[in-house]
Enzyme design. Structure first.
Site, short mmCIF file in Angstrom:
data_model
loop_
_atom_site.label_atom_id
_atom_site.label_comp_id
_atom_site.label_asym_id
_atom_site.label_seq_id
_atom_site.Cartn_x
_atom_site.Cartn_y
_atom_site.Cartn_z
N ARG A 118 -10.24 9.93 12.74
CA ARG A 118 -9.62 8.77 13.40
C ARG A 118 -8.30 9.24 14.03
O ARG A 118 -7.73 10.25 13.60
CB ARG A 118 -9.39 7.63 12.39
N ARG A 175 -7.10 11.17 -0.73
CA ARG A 175 -6.62 9.84 -1.12
C ARG A 175 -6.56 9.78 -2.64
O ARG A 175 -7.26 10.52 -3.32
CB ARG A 175 -7.60 8.74 -0.64
N TYR A 198 -1.71 -0.37 11.07
CA TYR A 198 -1.89 -1.06 9.78
C TYR A 198 -0.69 -0.78 8.87
O TYR A 198 -0.05 -1.71 8.36
CB TYR A 198 -3.19 -0.61 9.09
N THR A 201 0.82 -1.21 0.00
CA THR A 201 0.00 0.00 0.00
C THR A 201 0.86 1.27 0.00
O THR A 201 2.01 1.24 0.46
CB THR A 201 -0.89 -0.01 1.27
N ASP A 202 0.26 2.36 -0.43
CA ASP A 202 0.97 3.66 -0.36
C ASP A 202 1.07 4.16 1.09
O ASP A 202 1.86 5.07 1.37
CB ASP A 202 0.27 4.71 -1.24
N GLU A 203 0.29 3.56 2.00
CA GLU A 203 0.28 4.07 3.38
C GLU A 203 1.62 3.86 4.09
O GLU A 203 1.87 4.50 5.11
CB GLU A 203 -0.86 3.43 4.18
N LYS A 240 2.21 -3.34 7.45
CA LYS A 240 2.45 -3.56 6.01
C LYS A 240 3.91 -3.22 5.67
O LYS A 240 4.55 -3.91 4.88
CB LYS A 240 1.49 -2.70 5.16
P1 NAD Z 1 -9.66 -7.30 2.58
O1 NAD Z 1 -9.62 -6.97 4.02
O2 NAD Z 1 -10.90 -7.02 1.79
O3 NAD Z 1 -9.35 -8.85 2.37
C1 NAD Z 1 -8.35 -9.50 3.10
C2 NAD Z 1 -8.54 -11.00 2.90
O4 NAD Z 1 -7.49 -11.68 3.59
C3 NAD Z 1 -9.86 -11.53 3.46
O5 NAD Z 1 -10.47 -12.43 2.56
C4 NAD Z 1 -9.44 -12.26 4.73
O6 NAD Z 1 -10.29 -13.36 5.07
C5 NAD Z 1 -8.05 -12.75 4.35
N1 NAD Z 1 -7.20 -12.96 5.52
C6 NAD Z 1 -7.03 -12.13 6.59
N2 NAD Z 1 -6.20 -12.70 7.48
C7 NAD Z 1 -5.84 -13.91 6.97
C8 NAD Z 1 -5.00 -14.95 7.42
N3 NAD Z 1 -4.38 -14.89 8.62
N4 NAD Z 1 -4.83 -16.04 6.64
C9 NAD Z 1 -5.45 -16.13 5.44
N5 NAD Z 1 -6.28 -15.17 4.96
C10 NAD Z 1 -6.48 -14.08 5.72
O7 NAD Z 1 -8.41 -6.57 1.94
P2 NAD Z 1 -8.26 -5.87 0.53
O8 NAD Z 1 -8.79 -4.50 0.62
O9 NAD Z 1 -8.74 -6.78 -0.53
O10 NAD Z 1 -6.67 -5.76 0.45
C11 NAD Z 1 -5.91 -6.84 -0.07
C12 NAD Z 1 -4.44 -6.49 0.01
O11 NAD Z 1 -4.18 -5.29 -0.70
C13 NAD Z 1 -3.94 -6.22 1.43
O12 NAD Z 1 -2.66 -6.76 1.56
C14 NAD Z 1 -3.91 -4.71 1.54
O13 NAD Z 1 -2.94 -4.29 2.47
C15 NAD Z 1 -3.54 -4.34 0.12
N6 NAD Z 1 -3.99 -3.03 -0.32
C16 NAD Z 1 -5.32 -2.69 -0.21
C17 NAD Z 1 -5.75 -1.46 -0.72
C18 NAD Z 1 -7.21 -1.05 -0.63
O14 NAD Z 1 -7.53 0.09 -0.97
N7 NAD Z 1 -8.12 -1.92 -0.21
C19 NAD Z 1 -4.83 -0.58 -1.31
C20 NAD Z 1 -3.49 -0.97 -1.39
C21 NAD Z 1 -3.09 -2.19 -0.92
O1 TDX Z 2 -16.67 6.02 7.56
C1 TDX Z 2 -15.65 6.57 7.13
N1 TDX Z 2 -15.59 7.94 7.08
C2 TDX Z 2 -14.50 8.62 6.63
O2 TDX Z 2 -14.51 9.85 6.58
C3 TDX Z 2 -14.51 5.83 6.68
C4 TDX Z 2 -14.51 4.33 6.69
C5 TDX Z 2 -13.41 6.52 6.23
N2 TDX Z 2 -13.39 7.87 6.22
C6 TDX Z 2 -12.18 8.55 5.71
C7 TDX Z 2 -10.87 8.11 6.32
C8 TDX Z 2 -9.90 8.21 5.17
O3 TDX Z 2 -9.41 9.55 5.08
O4 TDX Z 2 -12.09 8.19 4.32
C9 TDX Z 2 -10.74 7.92 3.93
C10 TDX Z 2 -10.63 6.51 3.41
O5 TDX Z 2 -10.78 5.64 4.52
P1 TDX Z 2 -10.76 4.03 4.35
O6 TDX Z 2 -11.77 3.64 3.34
O7 TDX Z 2 -10.82 3.44 5.70
O8 TDX Z 2 -9.35 3.81 3.65
P2 TDX Z 2 -7.84 4.20 4.09
O9 TDX Z 2 -7.73 4.35 5.54
O10 TDX Z 2 -7.40 5.32 3.22
O11 TDX Z 2 -7.09 2.83 3.67
C11 TDX Z 2 -7.45 2.11 2.46
O12 TDX Z 2 -6.56 2.41 1.42
C12 TDX Z 2 -5.24 1.93 1.54
C13 TDX Z 2 -7.48 0.61 2.71
O13 TDX Z 2 -8.39 0.32 3.75
C14 TDX Z 2 -6.10 0.10 3.01
O14 TDX Z 2 -6.13 -1.31 3.15
C15 TDX Z 2 -5.19 0.46 1.86
O15 TDX Z 2 -3.88 0.08 2.11
#
Ligand code: NAD
Ligand code: TDX
Length: 337
Positions: A271, A213, A149, A123-125, A153
């Protein structure tokens, strides 16, 4: 090719699998997932009878589970993680366990089984927090994670690179911006707001919605990973960006699409340690040949349409979420920015 997808029942993993089975007909896909609160097998219901797809329930922090799943695997694409920042503030050690230890156990098994590639999704975070005038992150930006988090990562990214440098495990890494699209768990901003608006609730926007974001449609992320698997240089990292928007801009766009008014916004406290801005310079992966197919507006229209047509997928999941709703955790500040 036999591909092990970890976390394939999650948001990005399930989008990746849907894409991959259509585009790579000869490949066998094994989805290895512990089915935590974030894992939804229903997302892959349409693939149950597909002979090229198999699900294995298992935990990446359990060496025996991982060793069994890794048998005969050519490529690992590692999505599995605890992924929600708000949850990491409540229970940080769960993130250390899954994201750091789990990745370590997978790397060990991948090395023992001599996999041809271990691709790590990050992730970019991990790069920390930017102000408006800050320079967008790229592959050379020093790590400066601020949430549990992001720190977990970052730890996993370091381990992946250490396995390349120390043992020669053929790894690649992508650090991607915020994804959105179908099958996105309704505790993240975009799916939470869509499902709240569709069920008549107000949306809890943190602060004044000023945080920024970059947003990428999940299929565009999948295509970036596909490119890195095909053409990426072993040992290298690629940053994958999206379109920059404030959370207020995202919220207003959703309200426009659904023809609703701004009275549906409820402003709530930030948060803890809320990162202000993430932004990415993705020149390196664009030079490799990637570009996004979907603009933010196109992707968001498709996403809203998908949630309107797939209530069956999100309704029960939404009903189970009370613990991580910011409105339940924090006072509503007021109804005006
Ligand atoms: P998600 O939370 O939707 O899915 C995570 C999955 O991993 C789930 O199916 C969960 O059951 C499984 N999991 C969790 N713990 C586990 C364990 N111990 N063993 C096996 N499986 C397990 O996450 P996502 O949003 O799909 O993100 C996927 C990946 O991409 C993550 O590594 C996250 O850090 C990265 N990522 C996400 C975003 C985003 O915006 N969602 C952006 C950049 C990177
Ligand atoms: O209810 C909300 N209200 C709100 O204002 C939620 C859930 C979020 N927010 C804000 C917080 C953040 O500034 O919106 C922004 C996005 O929040 P999230 O959807 O929780 O995402 P973020 O924290 O940016 O992280 C996501 O992007 C990077 C994913 O959850 C991560 O897994 C990924 O690495």
């Amino acid at each position: 090719m036999k591909i092990l997808i970890t976390g394939g029942a999650g948001f990005i993993g399930s989008n990746f699998i849907h894409y991959w089975v259509k585009q790579h007909l000869g490949d066998q896909i094994i989805n290895f997932d512990a089915l935590t609160y974030a894992g939804h097998l229903e997302s892959l219901k349409d693939l149950e009878d597909n002979p090229n797809y198999r699900f294995i329930k298992g935990d990446i922090t359990n060496s025996d589970d991982v060793q069994t799943a890794m048998n005969g695997i050519d490529i690992v694409v590692h999505f599995a993680a605890e992924s929600h920042v708000d949850r990491s503030i409540i229970d940080p050690l769960a993130f250390v366990k899954t994201n750091v230890l789990g990745t370590g156990i997978l790397l060990d098994a991948a090395l023992k089984n001599k996999v041809k590639r271990f691709h790590h999704i990050s992730t970019d975070e991990v790069f920390g927090d930017l102000q408006i005038e800050g320079t967008p992150f790229d592959e050379n930006t020093p790590y400066d994670p601020r949430s549990p988090y992001a720190a977990s990562k970052a730890g996993s990214d370091h381990l992946v690179r250490a396995y390349f440098k120390t043992y020669g495990l053929p790894v690649t890494v992508t650090n991607c911006a915020n994804n959105y699209g179908p099958y996105h768990d309704p505790e993240k901003l975009i799916p939470r707001f869509i499902t709240y608006l569709l069920t008549g609730k107000n949306v809890p926007l943190m602060g004044k919605g000023e945080n920024i974001r970059e947003w990428i449609y999940a299929d565009d992320h999948t295509r970036a990973i596909e490119l890195v698997l095909n053409k990426g240089v072993i040992g290298e990292t690629y940053c994958v960006g999206g379109e920059e928007k404030t959370n207020l801009q995202v919220t207003k766009r959703l309200l426009d699409i659904l023809k609703l008014g701004e009275d549906r916004i409820e402003y709530v406290q930030h948060r803890l340690g809320h990162d202000f801005r993430y932004a990415i310079n993705d020149k390196k992966i664009r030079e490799l040949g990637w570009e996004p197919k979907y603009s933010f507006n196109e992707g968001l229209n498709l996403t809203v349409e998908w949630y309107k047509n797939n209530t069956w997928w999100w309704k029960t999941i939404l009903d189970s979420k009370i613990d991580v709703d910011p409105k339940k955790q924090r006072e509503v500040v007021n109804n005006q920015p």
